[in-house]
Design an enzyme around this catalytic site. Structure first.
Site, short mmCIF file in Angstrom:
data_model
loop_
_atom_site.label_atom_id
_atom_site.label_comp_id
_atom_site.label_asym_id
_atom_site.label_seq_id
_atom_site.Cartn_x
_atom_site.Cartn_y
_atom_site.Cartn_z
N CYS A 115 41.23 39.05 35.55
CA CYS A 115 41.75 40.36 36.25
C CYS A 115 43.14 40.79 35.63
O CYS A 115 43.38 41.79 35.88
CB CYS A 115 41.86 39.90 37.61
SG CYS A 115 40.10 39.49 38.22
N HIS A 248 46.49 45.46 40.67
CA HIS A 248 45.30 44.88 40.62
C HIS A 248 44.54 44.97 41.90
O HIS A 248 45.18 44.39 43.02
CB HIS A 248 45.04 43.61 40.25
CG HIS A 248 43.79 42.85 40.12
ND1 HIS A 248 42.48 43.49 39.73
CD2 HIS A 248 43.40 41.62 40.62
CE1 HIS A 248 41.53 42.68 39.69
NE2 HIS A 248 41.88 41.69 40.45
N ASN A 278 36.81 44.77 43.62
CA ASN A 278 37.36 44.36 42.62
C ASN A 278 36.75 44.30 41.17
O ASN A 278 35.61 43.65 40.91
CB ASN A 278 37.64 42.92 42.90
CG ASN A 278 38.49 42.04 42.10
OD1 ASN A 278 38.87 42.64 40.71
ND2 ASN A 278 38.95 40.99 42.28
#
Ligand code: ACO
Length: 321
Positions: A115, A248, A278
Protein backbone atom coordinates in the site's frame (compact mmCIF):
# COMPACT_ATOMS: atom_id res chain seq x y z
CA UNK A 1 22.92 23.87 -4.69
CA UNK A 2 20.90 21.26 -6.56
CA UNK A 3 18.39 22.95 -8.86
CA UNK A 4 17.05 19.67 -10.26
CA UNK A 5 13.71 19.29 -8.57
CA UNK A 6 10.61 17.58 -9.85
CA UNK A 7 7.03 18.83 -10.11
CA UNK A 8 3.83 16.90 -10.70
CA UNK A 9 2.56 18.37 -13.98
CA UNK A 10 -0.17 15.87 -14.86
CA UNK A 11 -2.38 13.39 -13.04
CA UNK A 12 -4.67 10.62 -14.26
CA UNK A 13 -6.67 7.71 -12.93
CA UNK A 14 -8.84 4.82 -13.97
CA UNK A 15 -11.47 2.70 -12.27
CA UNK A 16 -12.90 -0.49 -13.82
CA UNK A 17 -16.55 -0.21 -14.83
CA UNK A 18 -17.99 -2.84 -12.50
CA UNK A 19 -19.08 -1.56 -9.08
CA UNK A 20 -19.55 -3.96 -6.15
CA UNK A 21 -21.56 -2.40 -3.31
CA UNK A 22 -21.74 -3.45 0.32
CA UNK A 23 -25.28 -4.65 -0.41
CA UNK A 24 -23.90 -6.91 -3.16
CA UNK A 25 -21.44 -8.31 -0.58
CA UNK A 26 -24.32 -9.05 1.80
CA UNK A 27 -25.37 -11.69 -0.73
CA UNK A 28 -21.85 -13.21 -0.86
CA UNK A 29 -20.71 -13.38 2.79
CA UNK A 30 -22.26 -12.93 6.23
CA UNK A 31 -21.84 -9.16 6.48
CA UNK A 32 -23.86 -5.94 6.34
CA UNK A 33 -23.56 -2.49 4.82
CA UNK A 34 -23.86 -1.11 8.35
CA UNK A 35 -20.91 -3.22 9.67
CA UNK A 36 -18.63 -2.38 6.76
CA UNK A 37 -19.47 1.34 6.67
CA UNK A 38 -19.23 1.89 10.43
CA UNK A 39 -15.86 0.02 10.72
CA UNK A 40 -14.20 1.28 7.52
CA UNK A 41 -16.13 4.10 5.80
CA UNK A 42 -16.46 1.96 2.66
CA UNK A 43 -19.73 1.84 0.66
CA UNK A 44 -18.53 0.33 -2.63
CA UNK A 45 -15.48 -0.72 -4.66
CA UNK A 46 -14.65 -1.25 -8.37
CA UNK A 47 -13.76 -4.69 -9.72
CA UNK A 48 -11.67 -5.37 -12.86
CA UNK A 49 -13.30 -7.36 -15.67
CA UNK A 50 -12.04 -10.90 -16.35
CA UNK A 51 -9.95 -9.88 -19.37
CA UNK A 52 -8.55 -6.73 -17.76
CA UNK A 53 -4.94 -6.80 -16.51
CA UNK A 54 -3.06 -4.53 -14.13
CA UNK A 55 -1.13 -3.06 -17.08
CA UNK A 56 -4.47 -2.25 -18.78
CA UNK A 57 -5.58 -0.26 -15.74
CA UNK A 58 -2.15 1.39 -15.62
CA UNK A 59 -2.38 2.26 -19.33
CA UNK A 60 -5.71 4.12 -18.94
CA UNK A 61 -4.44 6.10 -15.93
CA UNK A 62 -1.12 6.84 -17.67
CA UNK A 63 -2.75 8.14 -20.84
CA UNK A 64 -4.87 10.52 -18.75
CA UNK A 65 -1.82 11.78 -16.83
CA UNK A 66 0.28 12.15 -20.01
CA UNK A 67 -2.51 14.13 -21.70
CA UNK A 68 -2.92 16.34 -18.62
CA UNK A 69 0.83 17.06 -18.69
CA UNK A 70 0.57 18.11 -22.35
CA UNK A 71 3.27 15.68 -23.49
CA UNK A 72 3.34 12.45 -25.51
CA UNK A 73 4.63 9.03 -24.36
CA UNK A 74 7.80 9.66 -26.41
CA UNK A 75 8.72 12.46 -23.97
CA UNK A 76 9.01 10.00 -21.06
CA UNK A 77 12.52 9.28 -19.77
CA UNK A 78 11.52 6.88 -16.97
CA UNK A 79 8.57 4.66 -16.01
CA UNK A 80 8.03 3.43 -12.45
CA UNK A 81 5.05 1.20 -11.71
CA UNK A 82 3.99 0.45 -8.14
CA UNK A 83 2.01 -2.77 -7.88
CA UNK A 84 1.56 -5.81 -5.68
CA UNK A 85 -0.60 -7.52 -8.30
CA UNK A 86 1.60 -7.61 -11.43
CA UNK A 87 0.41 -9.07 -14.73
CA UNK A 88 2.88 -11.97 -14.38
CA UNK A 89 6.00 -13.08 -12.49
CA UNK A 90 8.09 -11.32 -15.13
CA UNK A 91 8.57 -9.16 -17.14
CA UNK A 92 7.66 -6.24 -14.92
CA UNK A 93 4.31 -4.54 -15.37
CA UNK A 94 6.32 -1.37 -16.13
CA UNK A 95 7.88 -3.03 -19.20
CA UNK A 96 4.46 -4.28 -20.36
CA UNK A 97 3.05 -0.78 -19.85
CA UNK A 98 5.92 0.78 -21.78
CA UNK A 99 5.11 -1.46 -24.75
CA UNK A 100 1.38 -0.65 -24.53
CA UNK A 101 2.29 3.05 -24.56
CA UNK A 102 4.08 2.40 -27.85
CA UNK A 103 7.53 3.48 -26.72
CA UNK A 104 10.87 1.80 -26.05
CA UNK A 105 14.31 2.43 -24.56
CA UNK A 106 13.49 4.47 -21.44
CA UNK A 107 14.15 2.59 -18.17
CA UNK A 108 11.03 0.92 -16.76
CA UNK A 109 10.73 -1.04 -13.53
CA UNK A 110 8.29 -2.05 -10.81
CA UNK A 111 8.37 -1.07 -7.16
CA UNK A 112 6.86 -3.48 -4.63
CA UNK A 113 5.91 -1.78 -1.37
CA UNK A 114 2.25 -2.88 -1.15
CA UNK A 115 0.00 0.00 0.00
CA UNK A 116 3.01 2.35 0.29
CA UNK A 117 3.95 1.60 -3.32
CA UNK A 118 3.01 4.98 -4.78
CA UNK A 119 4.95 6.84 -2.07
CA UNK A 120 7.96 4.58 -2.69
CA UNK A 121 7.60 5.00 -6.49
CA UNK A 122 7.27 8.78 -6.28
CA UNK A 123 10.25 9.06 -3.94
CA UNK A 124 12.32 6.83 -6.24
CA UNK A 125 11.43 8.77 -9.39
CA UNK A 126 12.15 12.06 -7.60
CA UNK A 127 15.68 10.84 -6.81
CA UNK A 128 16.21 10.03 -10.51
CA UNK A 129 14.97 13.52 -11.44
CA UNK A 130 17.34 15.14 -8.93
CA UNK A 131 20.25 13.53 -10.82
CA UNK A 132 19.47 16.00 -13.61
CA UNK A 133 19.56 13.36 -16.35
CA UNK A 134 15.80 12.95 -16.74
CA UNK A 135 13.19 15.47 -17.84
CA UNK A 136 9.91 13.55 -17.57
CA UNK A 137 9.03 10.54 -15.42
CA UNK A 138 5.79 8.57 -15.25
CA UNK A 139 4.86 7.11 -11.86
CA UNK A 140 1.89 4.76 -11.96
CA UNK A 141 0.23 2.68 -9.27
CA UNK A 142 -2.17 -0.04 -10.42
CA UNK A 143 -3.77 -2.90 -8.51
CA UNK A 144 -6.23 -5.75 -9.02
CA UNK A 145 -6.70 -6.92 -5.43
CA UNK A 146 -9.94 -8.71 -6.34
CA UNK A 147 -7.70 -11.55 -7.65
CA UNK A 148 -5.78 -12.09 -4.40
CA UNK A 149 -8.76 -11.99 -2.04
CA UNK A 150 -10.51 -14.96 -0.44
CA UNK A 151 -14.09 -14.08 -1.37
CA UNK A 152 -15.39 -16.34 1.42
CA UNK A 153 -13.44 -14.43 4.14
CA UNK A 154 -15.65 -11.55 5.29
CA UNK A 155 -12.87 -10.07 7.42
CA UNK A 156 -10.75 -9.19 4.35
CA UNK A 157 -12.81 -9.33 1.13
CA UNK A 158 -14.95 -6.31 2.08
CA UNK A 159 -11.94 -4.00 2.40
CA UNK A 160 -10.34 -3.81 -1.06
CA UNK A 161 -10.98 -2.69 -4.63
CA UNK A 162 -9.25 -2.35 -8.02
CA UNK A 163 -7.98 0.79 -9.77
CA UNK A 164 -5.02 2.82 -11.02
CA UNK A 165 -3.59 6.31 -10.69
CA UNK A 166 -0.66 8.03 -12.37
CA UNK A 167 1.40 11.21 -12.28
CA UNK A 168 3.87 12.78 -14.69
CA UNK A 169 6.90 14.47 -13.10
CA UNK A 170 8.81 17.22 -14.89
CA UNK A 171 12.28 18.45 -13.93
CA UNK A 172 12.08 21.93 -12.50
CA UNK A 173 14.29 24.63 -11.00
CA UNK A 174 12.04 24.81 -7.94
CA UNK A 175 10.21 22.13 -5.96
CA UNK A 176 7.72 20.43 -6.53
CA UNK A 177 8.47 17.59 -4.30
CA UNK A 178 9.95 19.07 -1.12
CA UNK A 179 10.92 15.85 0.64
CA UNK A 180 10.19 12.14 0.83
CA UNK A 181 10.51 9.84 3.82
CA UNK A 182 10.54 6.04 3.52
CA UNK A 183 10.65 3.30 6.15
CA UNK A 184 10.24 -0.45 6.42
CA UNK A 185 10.21 -3.10 9.14
CA UNK A 186 10.23 -6.61 7.73
CA UNK A 187 9.76 -8.22 11.14
CA UNK A 188 6.02 -7.59 10.61
CA UNK A 189 5.93 -9.52 7.31
CA UNK A 190 3.40 -12.08 8.60
CA UNK A 191 0.90 -9.52 9.92
CA UNK A 192 -0.30 -8.67 6.41
CA UNK A 193 0.72 -10.94 3.54
CA UNK A 194 -0.15 -13.06 0.53
CA UNK A 195 1.99 -16.06 1.47
CA UNK A 196 2.16 -17.87 -1.86
CA UNK A 197 4.73 -18.28 -4.60
CA UNK A 198 5.32 -20.16 -7.83
CA UNK A 199 7.48 -23.27 -7.41
CA UNK A 200 8.18 -25.95 -9.98
CA UNK A 201 5.23 -24.87 -12.13
CA UNK A 202 2.77 -24.97 -9.23
CA UNK A 203 1.53 -22.46 -6.70
CA UNK A 204 3.16 -23.13 -3.35
CA UNK A 205 1.56 -21.70 -0.20
CA UNK A 206 -1.75 -19.81 -0.08
CA UNK A 207 -1.75 -16.91 -2.56
CA UNK A 208 -4.63 -15.06 -0.87
CA UNK A 209 -4.49 -12.00 1.36
CA UNK A 210 -4.38 -12.62 5.11
CA UNK A 211 -3.99 -10.12 7.92
CA UNK A 212 -4.29 -9.39 11.59
CA UNK A 213 -6.69 -6.46 11.16
CA UNK A 214 -6.37 -5.12 14.70
CA UNK A 215 -2.57 -5.36 14.60
CA UNK A 216 -2.44 -3.54 11.26
CA UNK A 217 -4.74 -0.83 12.59
CA UNK A 218 -2.62 -0.13 15.68
CA UNK A 219 0.67 -0.19 13.75
CA UNK A 220 -0.73 2.11 11.03
CA UNK A 221 -1.94 4.79 13.42
CA UNK A 222 1.39 4.80 15.30
CA UNK A 223 3.74 5.05 12.32
CA UNK A 224 1.56 7.57 10.47
CA UNK A 225 1.75 9.80 13.57
CA UNK A 226 5.54 9.48 13.45
CA UNK A 227 5.87 10.08 9.71
CA UNK A 228 3.80 13.27 9.92
CA UNK A 229 6.13 14.61 12.66
CA UNK A 230 9.23 13.56 10.70
CA UNK A 231 8.03 15.27 7.52
CA UNK A 232 7.08 18.52 9.25
CA UNK A 233 10.40 18.65 11.14
CA UNK A 234 12.46 17.96 7.98
CA UNK A 235 10.81 20.93 6.26
CA UNK A 236 10.67 23.17 9.35
CA UNK A 237 6.92 23.46 8.92
CA UNK A 238 4.13 23.60 11.47
CA UNK A 239 0.94 21.54 11.32
CA UNK A 240 -0.95 24.66 10.25
CA UNK A 241 1.26 24.92 7.14
CA UNK A 242 -0.30 21.75 5.68
CA UNK A 243 -3.14 22.70 3.32
CA UNK A 244 -4.17 19.21 2.14
CA UNK A 245 -3.75 15.67 3.40
CA UNK A 246 -4.00 12.94 0.78
CA UNK A 247 -3.73 9.75 2.81
CA UNK A 248 -3.66 6.14 1.74
CA UNK A 249 -7.33 5.14 1.70
CA UNK A 250 -7.47 2.00 3.86
CA UNK A 251 -9.96 2.90 6.54
CA UNK A 252 -11.70 6.16 7.45
CA UNK A 253 -10.87 5.63 11.13
CA UNK A 254 -7.12 5.54 10.36
CA UNK A 255 -7.56 8.67 8.19
CA UNK A 256 -9.43 10.46 11.03
CA UNK A 257 -6.58 9.63 13.42
CA UNK A 258 -3.96 11.21 11.13
CA UNK A 259 -6.11 14.28 10.42
CA UNK A 260 -6.58 14.75 14.18
CA UNK A 261 -2.83 14.48 14.72
CA UNK A 262 -2.37 17.31 12.18
CA UNK A 263 -5.24 19.34 13.62
CA UNK A 264 -6.77 19.34 10.11
CA UNK A 265 -10.51 19.50 9.60
CA UNK A 266 -11.86 16.72 7.37
CA UNK A 267 -12.62 19.35 4.67
CA UNK A 268 -8.85 19.49 4.12
CA UNK A 269 -8.52 15.72 3.73
CA UNK A 270 -9.14 14.08 0.34
CA UNK A 271 -11.33 11.02 0.95
CA UNK A 272 -12.24 8.41 -1.64
CA UNK A 273 -12.34 5.29 0.54
CA UNK A 274 -16.17 5.41 0.57
CA UNK A 275 -16.30 4.89 -3.23
CA UNK A 276 -13.01 3.12 -4.04
CA UNK A 277 -12.32 1.07 -0.86
CA UNK A 278 -8.64 0.22 -0.36
CA UNK A 279 -6.94 0.06 -3.78
CA UNK A 280 -3.53 -0.43 -2.13
CA UNK A 281 -0.76 1.46 -4.00
CA UNK A 282 -3.32 3.08 -6.32
CA UNK A 283 -5.35 4.81 -3.62
CA UNK A 284 -3.26 7.99 -3.25
CA UNK A 285 -2.89 8.82 -6.98
CA UNK A 286 -6.61 8.08 -7.46
CA UNK A 287 -7.46 10.55 -4.69
CA UNK A 288 -4.87 13.07 -5.93
CA UNK A 289 -6.32 12.99 -9.45
CA UNK A 290 -9.82 13.61 -8.10
CA UNK A 291 -8.65 16.61 -6.07
CA UNK A 292 -6.67 18.04 -9.01
CA UNK A 293 -9.54 17.67 -11.46
CA UNK A 294 -12.18 19.22 -9.18
CA UNK A 295 -9.87 22.19 -8.57
CA UNK A 296 -9.32 21.71 -4.84
CA UNK A 297 -5.52 21.98 -4.97
CA UNK A 298 -4.15 25.48 -5.54
CA UNK A 299 -0.70 26.63 -6.61
CA UNK A 300 1.67 27.13 -3.68
CA UNK A 301 -0.24 24.91 -1.25
CA UNK A 302 1.46 22.20 0.84
CA UNK A 303 0.08 18.73 0.05
CA UNK A 304 1.06 15.85 2.34
CA UNK A 305 0.70 12.29 1.06
CA UNK A 306 1.28 9.35 3.42
CA UNK A 307 0.81 5.59 3.44
CA UNK A 308 1.47 2.39 5.32
CA UNK A 309 1.25 -1.11 3.93
CA UNK A 310 2.42 -4.71 3.99
CA UNK A 311 6.05 -5.30 4.81
CA UNK A 312 5.50 -3.25 6.85
CA UNK A 313 6.43 -0.28 4.71
CA UNK A 314 5.46 3.32 5.36
CA UNK A 315 6.32 6.76 4.13
CA UNK A 316 5.33 10.27 3.17
CA UNK A 317 5.94 12.76 0.36
CA UNK A 318 5.46 16.50 0.87
CA UNK A 319 4.69 18.55 -2.24
CA UNK A 320 4.48 22.29 -2.83
CA UNK A 321 1.71 22.36 -5.42
N1 ACO B 1 -18.99 -8.28 8.48
C1 ACO B 1 -19.50 -8.55 9.69
N2 ACO B 1 -18.77 -8.95 10.73
C2 ACO B 1 -17.45 -9.05 10.55
C3 ACO B 1 -16.83 -8.78 9.31
C4 ACO B 1 -17.66 -8.37 8.25
N3 ACO B 1 -17.18 -8.06 7.03
N4 ACO B 1 -15.52 -8.97 9.45
C5 ACO B 1 -15.29 -9.35 10.71
N5 ACO B 1 -16.46 -9.41 11.38
C6 ACO B 1 -16.69 -9.76 12.77
C7 ACO B 1 -15.57 -10.56 13.37
O1 ACO B 1 -15.72 -11.93 13.08
C8 ACO B 1 -15.73 -10.26 14.84
O2 ACO B 1 -16.76 -11.09 15.33
P1 ACO B 1 -16.66 -11.75 16.79
O3 ACO B 1 -16.59 -10.60 17.74
O4 ACO B 1 -17.93 -12.52 16.89
O5 ACO B 1 -15.43 -12.57 16.74
C9 ACO B 1 -16.26 -8.83 14.86
O6 ACO B 1 -16.75 -8.57 13.55
C10 ACO B 1 -15.23 -7.80 15.23
O7 ACO B 1 -14.08 -8.07 14.46
P2 ACO B 1 -12.82 -7.18 14.60
O8 ACO B 1 -11.75 -7.69 13.69
O9 ACO B 1 -12.49 -6.99 16.05
O10 ACO B 1 -13.38 -5.81 14.03
P3 ACO B 1 -12.67 -4.41 14.08
O11 ACO B 1 -13.58 -3.43 14.70
O12 ACO B 1 -11.25 -4.48 14.57
O13 ACO B 1 -12.59 -4.02 12.54
C11 ACO B 1 -11.15 -4.07 10.61
C12 ACO B 1 -11.92 -4.88 11.63
C13 ACO B 1 -12.12 -3.18 9.85
C14 ACO B 1 -10.44 -5.00 9.64
C15 ACO B 1 -10.12 -3.18 11.37
O14 ACO B 1 -9.34 -3.96 12.24
C16 ACO B 1 -9.21 -2.48 10.41
O15 ACO B 1 -9.62 -1.60 9.69
N6 ACO B 1 -7.93 -2.79 10.43
C17 ACO B 1 -6.99 -2.20 9.51
C18 ACO B 1 -6.81 -3.19 8.44
C19 ACO B 1 -6.62 -2.56 7.10
O16 ACO B 1 -6.98 -1.44 6.82
N7 ACO B 1 -6.02 -3.35 6.26
C20 ACO B 1 -5.81 -2.93 4.92
C21 ACO B 1 -4.46 -3.28 4.45
S1 ACO B 1 -3.24 -2.43 5.34
C22 ACO B 1 -3.36 -0.89 4.89
O17 ACO B 1 -3.78 -0.59 3.83
C23 ACO B 1 -2.93 0.11 5.90
Amino acid sequence: MNSNYSRIVGTGSYLPAKVLTNHDLERMVNTSDEWIYSRTGIRQRHIAADGESTSDLALHASRNAIAAAGITPRDLDLIVVATTTPDMVFPSTACILQSKLGIRNCPAFDVQAVCSGFIYGLATADQFMRSGRYRHALVVAAEIYSRILDWTDRSTCVLFGDGAGAVVLRRSDAPGILSSHLHADGSYARMLSVPGTVCGGKVSGRPLLQMDGGGVFRFAVRVLDEIVEETLAANQLRKTDINWLIPHQANIRIIHATAKKLGLSMEKVVVTVDRHANTSAASIPLALDEAVRDGRLRSGQHVLMEAVGGGFTWGAVLVKW
